[in-house]
Every structure is written in C-alpha cells, then in structure tokens.
Design an enzyme around this catalytic site. Structure first.
Site, PDB file in Angstrom:
ATOM      1  N   SER A  45       6.485 -16.811  18.456  1.00 54.72           N
ATOM      2  CA  SER A  45       5.058 -17.128  18.430  1.00 54.72           C
ATOM      3  C   SER A  45       4.295 -16.560  19.611  1.00 54.72           C
ATOM      4  O   SER A  45       3.107 -16.243  19.489  1.00 54.72           O
ATOM      5  CB  SER A  45       4.864 -18.647  18.364  1.00 54.72           C
ATOM      6  OG  SER A  45       5.441 -19.272  19.499  1.00 54.72           O
ATOM      7  N   GLU A  62      17.658  -8.986  18.725  1.00 56.67           N
ATOM      8  CA  GLU A  62      17.009  -9.222  20.015  1.00 56.67           C
ATOM      9  C   GLU A  62      17.918  -8.819  21.166  1.00 56.67           C
ATOM     10  O   GLU A  62      17.463  -8.229  22.157  1.00 56.67           O
ATOM     11  CB  GLU A  62      16.635 -10.699  20.162  1.00 56.67           C
ATOM     12  CG  GLU A  62      15.486 -11.135  19.296  1.00 56.67           C
ATOM     13  CD  GLU A  62      15.180 -12.613  19.403  1.00 56.67           C
ATOM     14  OE1 GLU A  62      14.030 -12.972  19.104  1.00 56.67           O
ATOM     15  OE2 GLU A  62      16.060 -13.414  19.781  1.00 56.67           O
ATOM     16  N   LYS A 116       8.379 -24.337  26.487  1.00 58.67           N
ATOM     17  CA  LYS A 116       9.756 -23.832  26.434  1.00 58.67           C
ATOM     18  C   LYS A 116      10.583 -24.275  27.638  1.00 58.67           C
ATOM     19  O   LYS A 116      11.781 -24.071  27.677  1.00 58.67           O
ATOM     20  CB  LYS A 116       9.762 -22.303  26.369  1.00 58.67           C
ATOM     21  CG  LYS A 116       8.930 -21.725  25.242  1.00 58.67           C
ATOM     22  CD  LYS A 116       9.412 -22.155  23.889  1.00 58.67           C
ATOM     23  CE  LYS A 116       8.534 -21.517  22.813  1.00 58.67           C
ATOM     24  NZ  LYS A 116       9.058 -21.659  21.492  1.00 58.67           N
TER      25      LYS A 116
END
Length: 187
Positions: A32, A114, A132
C-alpha cells in the site's frame, strides 16, 4: 485506512522517489505504501525532463504481477521478467518493522519476487508508515515462507521443529493462497 495514514504513506513514498535519477532501473515494490511510489514515478515520467521537475529514461522492474499491471497501465517502461540488467534502486514496503530495523516482508504474497529484486539492487529503500512498527517481529504479521507445493509438508515440519506454529495461507475462497510464482505460502 484513515486519511491521515494514507497521507503518511504518500509522504514516505514521495521521499523515496526523490532518490530516483534519470536512466535508472527501478524496482517497483508491492504494498500500500510502495504503490504510491509507483504512481509518483509515473507522474514524473509523464512530466519529462528534469527542467520540468520530471524524470526521463527510467525503466521499472515489478516485484509482483499486480504492480507490473499497474506500472504498465500508468505508462512506465518495464524491464522484462528475466531481469537482463541489474537494478539500481528498489523502493518496496514492509509488513512489520522492529526497533532494530529488522522487518517482515511478503504479507501480500510476492515473497520470492521481492527478495530477488532486493538482492539484485544496488540500493533498497523500504517505505512504511508508523502502523508497521512493532516491539518485536511476529506481533502484527506472521512470517511468510514461500514453499513449493512439492513436499510442502516436509517444510512445514521443518519450521515446526524450529519452534514455529505453521499454517497454510488461505485465499478468500478457502483454497490455498498462491504466490505469483504459483507456490504455497506458509505463515
């Protein structure tokens, strides 16, 4: 997501994009916050040369199929998936970050891609907002492990032998969730 949280994500992404220079191969991360960086890069590319505050000659490399599709939709030239050139800079997100700056990635299911992009990059910038942050890893996000469907139970047993509690990630329809590489994900 609150408007304030989204503004933090946009701010983090905008700061990271300042490190993108003309002619770079840029890894385009998943998540996001990282998607805001992808959109900012596309805007700068549309603006053109540096005198207009834009970028030129930047090529992207997507860390997930979803990001690939979004980057192409936004008009970012893309490097092929076989990665014929090294990546100068990757901007990617994190799922959880501890005080020592260790992090968990892969919550969105793009684990292997990733990690390959990060390893192939001269520089990696992780963008994240304060949601986070965690006192220790594993409080907010289980550690995802991508495994081949072949012999996956042996991998689950191995992780359990290390003290982990393992579950197979499920998709919304109840089936096993799969990574972009069609592998299983153990949380």
């Amino acid at each position: 997501m609150s408007d304030q949280s989204d503004e933090y994500k946009k701010s983090a992404a905008a700061h990271a994009v300042q490190f993108v220079q003309p002619g770079m191969i840029v890894g385009l991360g998943t998540g996001s916050t990282a998607i805001h960086a992808v959109r900012d890069i596309a805007t700068l590319l549309r603006q053109g040369g540096l005198q207009q505050g834009g970028l030129r000659d930047v090529v992207g490399f997507a860390t997930s199929r979803a990001v690939w599709q979004e980057a192409v939709r936004l008009g970012i030239p893309m490097l092929t998936e076989d990665m014929p050139r090294a990546i100068d800079l990757t901007i990617d997100g994190a799922d959880e970050i501890d005080p020592a700056m260790n992090l968990i990635k892969g919550g969105g299911g793009a684990l292997l891609r990733e990690k390959i992009a990060a390893q192939a990059s001269s520089r990696l910038i992780i963008v994240a907002d304060d949601s986070k942050l965690s006192e220790r890893l594993g409080l907010r996000q289980a550690l995802p492990v991508e495994v081949l469907p072949f012999g996956w139970r042996s991998q689950a047993r191995f992780l359990e032998s290390l003290g982990a509690q393992v579950s197979v990630r499920r998709a919304a329809d109840g089936r096993d969730a799969r990574s972009d590489q069609d592998n299983m994900i153990l949380d």
